[in-house]
Write an enzyme that holds these catalytic residues in place. Structure first.
Site, PDB file in Angstrom:
ATOM      1  CG  HIS A  48      10.643   0.697   1.361  1.00 54.56           C
ATOM      2  ND1 HIS A  48      10.709   0.701   2.739  1.00 54.56           N
ATOM      3  CD2 HIS A  48       9.477   0.080   1.052  1.00 54.56           C
ATOM      4  CE1 HIS A  48       9.631   0.104   3.230  1.00 54.56           C
ATOM      5  NE2 HIS A  48       8.857  -0.266   2.218  1.00 54.56           N
ATOM      6  CG  ASP A  59       5.774   1.679   1.438  1.00 54.74           C
ATOM      7  OD1 ASP A  59       6.117   0.531   1.110  1.00 54.74           O
ATOM      8  OD2 ASP A  59       5.186   1.916   2.503  1.00 54.74           O
ATOM      9  CD  GLU A 106       4.861   1.283   7.987  1.00 58.17           C
ATOM     10  OE1 GLU A 106       4.329   2.081   7.212  1.00 58.17           O
ATOM     11  OE2 GLU A 106       4.944   0.061   7.764  1.00 58.17           O
ATOM     12  CG  HIS A 154       6.126  -3.108  -1.301  1.00 60.69           C
ATOM     13  ND1 HIS A 154       6.485  -4.288  -0.686  1.00 60.69           N
ATOM     14  CD2 HIS A 154       6.385  -2.124  -0.400  1.00 60.69           C
ATOM     15  CE1 HIS A 154       6.929  -4.031   0.532  1.00 60.69           C
ATOM     16  NE2 HIS A 154       6.885  -2.721   0.730  1.00 60.69           N
TER      17      HIS A 154
END
Length: 359
Positions: free
Chosen positions: A18, A278, A199, A20
């Site tokens: 995970h 993340d 989330e 980006h």
């Protein structure tokens, strides 16, 4: 010479599921690209660009990043640099999100985004000790029709490079069930499926992602334990969570610190929760910092952290033979690091039940 705890965890080989690519961009790179592409930054010091108070402010900053990405080489550069930084954090295998809807909204063609990302991957694979595959994220606020167009594009790409689709951005006000046809089309095309859920939204969104979207893993899943029945199902079916504790503190602000994060409790209930960064560029952290925080603030011991890595191998979308080889490689590296001496090796296990058995 005995390693420090931080040295051991930084050297620990990791698998990350995970991250980006846009959120992994370095502030200095975005400042340079913004100047080159005629984008005015809202701050003088590029490091101040990555300061925000909540998820909505984070998304505003994310928009500045995306406006700064224009050319094939821009995307090649941030992809390559993201993997350089991953290697420095001990990452050996990563599955990384790309979210083209954001930049497409600023007039950048999808083909430009993908050509740059693919070049960045190829260059990184040639130069760096890391393997990476991409997951194309659809933007939930843009709606199912736009998402279906991205799935059609993903279906035509090399499956060893673009391995699946995801769905990101905010949860509030989103009808997740409306994306069921999108995820069904992805499954029909042989694409793996994952989704950001639970989330800044309730555990009900996790249930929808599993039952109606047919996801194979859940991104974040922070609220899972709010639904005990769903938690049991996730455990029984081996559905993994790609948890991001520091991001949940620094971006979503759903907990005040990692010490209040449910990560360890999820794992001790049998959930296959993994550790991930993340948006490491924007939070100015990396996945090693998540490992350190979980160790220091939640008491995770070395055995548990090594198992987190191995669980991430199993939860990855890599081919089975590659998973077998990766597990073997990681196991050997775990043993080598233990032999070097570290306070983590002799620490008493904290993942024991009341009967003394490890969970």
């Amino acid at each position: 010479m005995t390693m420090t705890v931080e040295g051991h965890l930084r050297a620990l080989p990791k698998v990350e599921l995970h991250c980006h690519v846009e959120g992994a961009a370095r502030a200095s790179t975005i400042a340079e690209l913004a100047r080159r592409n005629g984008v005015a930054l809202p701050v003088e010091d590029p490091e101040e660009l990555f300061e925000f108070e909540d998820l909505n402010q984070f998304l505003d900053v994310y928009g500045v990043i995306c406006r700064s990405l224009v050319t094939v080489d821009d995307f090649r550069r941030i992809t390559y640099e993201a993997l350089e930084d991953a290697v420095a954090a001990g990452v050996r295998y990563r599955e990384m999100f790309v979210s083209p809807a954001f930049v497409m909204g600023f007039g950048v063609p999808l083909a430009t985004v993908w050509e740059g990302v693919a070049q960045g991957l190829a260059d990184a694979h040639a130069d760096l000790p890391v393997r990476c595959r991409m997951v194309l994220d659809v933007d939930k606020p843009s709606g199912p029709a736009a998402a279906m167009e991205l799935v059609a594009f993903a279906a035509e790409q090399d499956r060893d490079v673009l391995v699946g689709i995801g769905a990101d951005s905010v949860e509030r006000g989103i009808d997740h069930a409306a994306f069921a046809p999108v995820f069904a089309a992805a499954a029909d095309a042989g694409l793996h499926r994952t989704c950001h859920a639970g989330e800044d939204g309730p555990a009900a969104n996790i249930r929808t992602a599993i039952e109606q979207l047919g996801v194979e893993r859940v991104d974040h899943g922070f609220r899972l334990l709010d639904d005990p029945e769903l938690t049991r199902r996730v455990v029984d079916e081996g559905i993994a969570l790609t948890s991001c504790p520091l991001s949940n503190v620094l971006i979503a602000r759903v907990v005040p610190d990692v010490g209040h994060h449910p990560f360890i409790e999820q794992r001790r209930q049998g959930v296959r929760a993994t550790l991930n960064s993340d948006d490491p560029g924007m939070t100015r952290t990396d996945v090693t910092d998540d490992f350190l925080a979980v160790h220091r603030e939640l008491g995770a011991d070395l055995h548990e952290l090594e198992q987190v890595v191995l669980d991430a191998v199993d939860a990855s979308f890599a081919p089975d033979d590659e998973k077998v080889a990766l597990r073997s490689e990681l196991g050997a590296e775990f043993a080598r690091l233990r032999d070097m001496g570290s306070p983590l090796v002799d620490a008493a296990p904290v993942g024991a039940s009341a009967t003394g058995e490890r969970r």
